[in-house]
Design an enzyme around this catalytic site. Structure first.
Site, short mmCIF file in Angstrom:
data_model
loop_
_atom_site.label_atom_id
_atom_site.label_comp_id
_atom_site.label_asym_id
_atom_site.label_seq_id
_atom_site.Cartn_x
_atom_site.Cartn_y
_atom_site.Cartn_z
N LYS A 164 0.84 -1.20 0.00
CA LYS A 164 0.00 0.00 0.00
C LYS A 164 0.88 1.26 0.00
CE LYS A 164 -3.78 -2.48 2.15
NZ LYS A 164 -4.47 -2.92 3.37
N GLN A 186 -4.49 -1.92 9.73
CA GLN A 186 -4.37 -3.23 9.10
C GLN A 186 -4.89 -4.31 10.04
OE1 GLN A 186 -3.28 -3.69 5.85
NE2 GLN A 186 -3.86 -5.83 6.12
N ASP A 226 -11.07 2.89 4.44
CA ASP A 226 -11.39 1.47 4.30
C ASP A 226 -12.91 1.26 4.26
OD1 ASP A 226 -9.35 -0.31 3.88
OD2 ASP A 226 -8.80 -0.48 6.00
#
Ligand code: NAP
Length: 292
Positions: free
Chosen positions: A52, A96, A119
């Site tokens: 990412k 994460q 997200d």
């Protein structure tokens, strides 16, 4: 049969984002800034976050990786989240997953400022998505929609079967495919580990989105001719002959199912690369919203 080439489409999207960032720079505007918090040393998580960060560099975004130890307490993580929530330089951030067991994941995701929740996991954003309101759509489902859109896969009036009901893939996918609009307007069946006679259901499907994480679960005898197959599964299957000692395997028996499919995503190179591209797209969206 057409391969839905996520690698190519994701590169196209990254090129488009790069162009937009160049225009921002030319106008003297601040470029989008994505931060990622990673707790612990899980190999797969570190690999995902590193890719990412690399993707941010590729398109000209600023990025920050916040590494925290495996023994981080929930309070320490919530403090870090608050720091990012209030840091006006950061447009969006992700945490994460999975998190170590001492940390309540739901509590942590609820603490993220919904305006920076790129997200799309915060209940406010999830609710907006379900109500057809403009919001951050979780990156993997967003990537699947984009892939189908760019290949002109017809979804209206089709029977879509989603396998798996996780909060990050299956559940949002089932909502999105049933929404009014394109891609959407499907009749959706959401299946899970308690579903009986799954073959009876999958063999009636025009579109199958498989997100369960069981390698080669979907076999040719479970699908009808001309089915559209979206394989979300990513499982590391041990293989001594492979350089890394494992091979990445999807949920679909690609070799045999592809012979019956009209469109199919490969693994790797299908949904996986799209996820990162759409995270970048959400970060760009966050920056644009913060400017307004
Ligand atoms: P998850 O949280 O583990 O959920 C798996 C789902 O599959 C659950 O809803 C489970 O049902 C269902 N399931 C398990 N066995 C089943 C069976 N035999 N028949 C029908 N349903 C079954 O999974 P996830 O996080 O959504 O991830 C799924 C896969 O996608 C994994 O391989 C993951 O690595 C991959 N993934 C890929 C991306 C990408 O970018 N390409 C992103 C995210 C995830 P219950 O609810 O009843 O337990």
């Amino acid at each position: 049969m057409t391969i839905l080439d996520g690698k190519k489409v994701s590169n196209d999207i990254k090129d488009e984002i790069t162009d937009q960032v160049k225009k921002m720079v030319a106008k003297g505007e601040k470029v989008p800034h994505l931060a990622a918090i990673i707790v612990g040393n899980d190999g797969a998580s570190l690999t995902y976050v590193a890719s990412k960060v690399r993707a941010c560099e590729r398109v000209g975004f600023e990025s920050t990786m916040v590494r925290m130890s495996n023994t981080t307490s929930e309070v320490e993580l919530l403090d870090k989240i608050e720091e990012l929530n209030t840091n006006s330089d950061v447009d969006g951030f992700i945490i994460q997953l999975p998190l170590p067991p001492q940390i309540n994941t739901q509590k942590v995701l609820m603490a993220v400022n919904p305006d920076k929740d790129v997200d799309g996991f915060h209940p406010m954003n999830f609710g907006k998505m379900a109500l057809d309101m403009s919001t951050f759509i979780p990156a993997t489902p967003f990537g699947i929609l984009e892939l189908m859109d760019r290949y002109g896969v017809e979804t209206k009036g089709k029977h879509t079967v989603v396998i798996g009901r996780s909060h990050i893939v299956g559940r949002p996918m089932s909502i999105l495919m049933g929404r009014k609009g394109f891609p959407g307007n499907s009749t959706v069946t959401l299946t899970h580990s308690h579903t009986k006679n799954i073959t009876q259901i999958t063999s009636q499907a025009d579109i199958i989105i498989s997100a369960l994480g069981v390698p080669n679960f979907l076999k040719a005898e479970m699908v009808k001719d001309d089915v559209v197959i979206i394989d979300v599964g990513i499982t590391r299957v041990p293989d001594e002959t492979a350089a890394k000692g494992y091979v990445i395997t999807g949920d679909v028996d690609f070799e045999n199912v592809s012979k019956k499919a009209s469109y199919i995503t490969p693994v790797p190179g299908g949904v996986g690369p799209m996820t990162i591209a759409m995270l970048l797209k959400n970060t760009l969206l966050a920056r644009e919203r913060h400017m307004q």
